[in-house]
Scaffold this active site. Structure first.
Site, PDB file in Angstrom:
ATOM      1  N   TYR A  90       0.850  -1.190   0.000  1.00 47.35           N
ATOM      2  CA  TYR A  90       0.000   0.000   0.000  1.00 47.35           C
ATOM      3  C   TYR A  90       0.881   1.234   0.000  1.00 47.35           C
ATOM      4  O   TYR A  90       1.817   1.327   0.802  1.00 47.35           O
ATOM      5  CB  TYR A  90      -0.907   0.031   1.235  1.00 47.35           C
ATOM      6  N   GLU A  92      -0.562   4.663  -0.404  1.00 45.88           N
ATOM      7  CA  GLU A  92      -1.428   5.850  -0.501  1.00 45.88           C
ATOM      8  C   GLU A  92      -0.618   7.101  -0.209  1.00 45.88           C
ATOM      9  O   GLU A  92       0.207   7.120   0.711  1.00 45.88           O
ATOM     10  CB  GLU A  92      -2.582   5.742   0.502  1.00 45.88           C
ATOM     11  N   ASP A 236      -7.001  15.106 -24.272  1.00 43.20           N
ATOM     12  CA  ASP A 236      -6.947  13.685 -23.918  1.00 43.20           C
ATOM     13  C   ASP A 236      -6.254  12.971 -25.074  1.00 43.20           C
ATOM     14  O   ASP A 236      -6.866  12.699 -26.104  1.00 43.20           O
ATOM     15  CB  ASP A 236      -8.364  13.156 -23.699  1.00 43.20           C
ATOM     16  N   THR A 262      -3.856   7.514 -21.685  1.00 43.28           N
ATOM     17  CA  THR A 262      -3.585   6.153 -21.247  1.00 43.28           C
ATOM     18  C   THR A 262      -2.110   5.900 -21.509  1.00 43.28           C
ATOM     19  O   THR A 262      -1.456   6.648 -22.239  1.00 43.28           O
ATOM     20  CB  THR A 262      -4.395   5.120 -22.046  1.00 43.28           C
ATOM     21  N   LYS A 265      -1.755   2.392 -25.153  1.00 47.04           N
ATOM     22  CA  LYS A 265      -2.141   2.353 -26.573  1.00 47.04           C
ATOM     23  C   LYS A 265      -0.876   2.546 -27.415  1.00 47.04           C
ATOM     24  O   LYS A 265       0.020   1.722 -27.319  1.00 47.04           O
ATOM     25  CB  LYS A 265      -3.248   3.366 -26.833  1.00 47.04           C
ATOM     26  N   ARG A 271      -1.226  -1.250 -18.945  1.00 43.54           N
ATOM     27  CA  ARG A 271      -2.537  -0.595 -18.915  1.00 43.54           C
ATOM     28  C   ARG A 271      -2.552   0.407 -17.774  1.00 43.54           C
ATOM     29  O   ARG A 271      -2.278   0.057 -16.624  1.00 43.54           O
ATOM     30  CB  ARG A 271      -3.661  -1.609 -18.674  1.00 43.54           C
TER      31      ARG A 271
HETATM   32  C1  LIG Z   1      -9.020   4.712 -24.550  1.00 44.18           C
HETATM   33  C2  LIG Z   1      -9.431   6.092 -24.207  1.00 44.18           C
HETATM   34  C3  LIG Z   1      -9.680   6.475 -22.876  1.00 44.18           C
HETATM   35  C4  LIG Z   1      -9.900   5.515 -21.736  1.00 44.18           C
HETATM   36  O1  LIG Z   1      -8.966   4.654 -21.388  1.00 44.18           O
HETATM   37  P1  LIG Z   1      -9.275   3.429 -20.406  1.00 44.18           P
HETATM   38  O2  LIG Z   1      -7.899   3.080 -19.971  1.00 44.18           O
HETATM   39  O3  LIG Z   1      -9.972   2.395 -21.205  1.00 44.18           O
HETATM   40  O4  LIG Z   1     -10.111   3.920 -19.276  1.00 44.18           O
HETATM   41  C5  LIG Z   1      -9.907   7.815 -22.609  1.00 44.18           C
HETATM   42  N1  LIG Z   1      -9.914   8.715 -23.593  1.00 44.18           N
HETATM   43  C6  LIG Z   1      -9.720   8.385 -24.887  1.00 44.18           C
HETATM   44  C7  LIG Z   1      -9.759   9.448 -25.930  1.00 44.18           C
HETATM   45  C8  LIG Z   1      -9.487   7.051 -25.243  1.00 44.18           C
HETATM   46  O5  LIG Z   1      -9.342   6.715 -26.519  1.00 44.18           O
END
Ligand SMILES: *Cc1c(COP(=O)(O)O)cnc(C)c1O
Length: 453
Positions: A90, A92, A236, A262, A265, A271
């Site tokens: 942990y 936190e 984002d 994220t 990707k 992840r």
């Molecule tokens: C994939 C994605 C997310 C979310 O990611 P998770 O890890 O699945 O929660 C947020 N914003 C955009 C634009 C995405 O393509």
């Protein structure tokens, strides 16, 4: 006590393996690092069910073409860093300010991850604790907006993400969401129209960055629009983070006030989520809204793997990877056009293609294409296209991405081959014999481009 790699090997071998008890499900057992093989054997001792499924999944990934735009293959280092002693703690709080004792090495890991992320994206602040992209967005919304505030974003049907305002999501539940849309003819962002919408709505925050938009985002223009109406700009970059880090897409800095992403990707890490900024005041708010605002204990094993992935992304070879992802996407796009498909927006600038299936076959749906391709060992996802007349579970489009194939080392000549395979399956009316033949060719192609190990 850590005294080197030899000790680790010795420790693993201290478990009594029965090597013969692990039978491979396929003759073409995928090439694997020795640590992975040892781990499979280890798990098999206590849980043969899970060992079998892990082995089958490793084989699936090795033998299929991964064309889902949000997926990738991590290195063995990233994968194994996520499965370590760091999971037992942990932690936190933040480095130097924890609510638990014994966090010395966890502080080091989180500092490594934060500092590498800052260097990678050229910014002053990073929070590496969000468990995923959606969680990063929850914390970002909480840091920048009050419940009920107006937010301007692209809806999911036009390529946005569910965490940008879909009704059942936290974003659509707690904020007043207003839409902008892509131009119905060009299918691209029209910045003049977005500016007009911003003046109309007067949002607290504008979101750019998408899940199914194949073109470059003009962050400077978005910032100018945000400034005109006194809004915060949130970028984002979940999909394009690897391209940004590798110099193949313009950076959201210095334009965006807050950047979320994220890590799994195009960035090719474990992840997880990540929040970045250059603003000291915003940084303080983000830290509070990640913990204790929206999460408890951080996933320190994943944060450790993020540190490893960020280091990999700082290597010069990552820039080649990012450039190749884009080159491959353009090559795949050109070949699909030759086969009679239409690409939304007319092509791509990034890792992603949104294919309109109708010009090739008016009756072909995204759902059928996805299913037929999966039978042939090609993994994709159906996706609505702008103004899609079909329902979201059917669709007229297919979303493809080239990150995972590029990671395997494939280049433009392979993209031509892949386009041919895609077309043979999608033109087959779901014929099982065609799928079977293509499946064999997919296996051969995958065999020539093994997964990173
Ligand atoms: C994939 C994605 C997310 C979310 O990611 P998770 O890890 O699945 O929660 C947020 N914003 C955009 C634009 C995405 O393509």
């Amino acid at each position: 006590m850590w005294t080197g790699a030899n000790d680790m090997t010795a420790t693993i071998h201290a478990h009594r393996f029965d090597v013969r008890s692990l039978t491979m499900t396929t003759k073409n057992h995928p090439p694997m690092d020795t640590l992975s093989l040892d781990l499979l054997r280890l798990i098999k001792q206590s849980d043969p069910d899970v060992a079998a499924l892990l082995q089958a999944e490793a084989a699936r990934q090795a033998e299929t073409l991964e064309l889902i735009a949000s997926e990738n293959h991590v290195s063995a280092s990233v994968m194994h860093a996520a499965g370590t002693w760091m999971t037992n703690k942990y932690a936190e709080g933040y480095p130097g300010k924890r609510y638990y004792g014994g966090c010395e090495h966890h502080d080091t890991a989180e500092d490594l991850a934060r500092n590498r992320a800052k260097k990678l994206f050229g910014c002053d602040y990073a929070n590496v604790q969000p468990h995923c992209g959606a969680n990063a967005n929850i914390a970002a919304f909480m840091a920048m907006c009050d419940p009920g505030d107006r937010i301007l974003s692209l809806p999911i049907k036009s390529g946005g993400h569910l965490s940008h305002g879909l009704k059942p999501n936290f974003s659509g539940t707690f904020y007043e969401i207003h839409d902008y849309d892509v131009d119905p003819d060009s299918e691209r962002l029209d910045y003049d129209v977005i500016a007009a919408r911003a003046h109309e709505v007067k949002p607290k925050m504008i979101i750019c960055g998408y899940s199914a938009y194949p073109r470059t985002i003009d962050f400077a223009r978005f910032r100018a629009i945000a400034d005109e109406v006194g809004a915060i700009l949130m970028a984002d970059i979940a999909h394009i983070a690897g391209l940004v880090a590798g110099g193949a897409h313009p950076s959201p800095f210095p334009h965006a006030h807050i950047v979320t992403t994220t890590t799994h990707k195009t960035l090719r890490g474990p992840r997880g989520g990540l929040i970045l900024s250059n603003d000291e005041e915003i940084a303080k708010k983000i830290d509070r809204k990640v913990f204790p605002g929206s999460q408890g204990g951080p996933l320190m094993h994943v944060i450790t793997a993020k540190a490893v992935a960020f280091r990999e992304a700082l290597e010069p070879s990552f820039r080649d990877y990012a450039a190749n992802v884009v080159t491959n996407a353009k090559a795949l796009a050109a070949s699909l056009v030759e086969h009679g498909y239409r690409l939304c927006t007319g092509g791509t600038d990034n890792h992603l293609l949104l294919v309109d299936l109708r010009p090739r076959d008016a009756d072909l749906t995204g759902a059928d294409a996805e299913q037929w391709l999966e039978t042939a060992g090609i993994v994709t996802n159906k996706n609505g296209i702008p103004n899609d007349p079909r329902k979201p579970m059917v669709t007229s489009g297919l979303r493809l991405g080239t990150a995972a194939l590029t990671t395997r080392g494939m280049g433009t000549s392979e993209m031509k081959v892949v386009a041919g395979l895609l077309d043979r399956v999608m033109g087959s009316q779901g014929d099982a014999a065609v799928a079977e033949t293509v499946r064999g060719e997919v296996r051969d192609l995958c065999g020539a481009f093994p997964l990173p190990h």
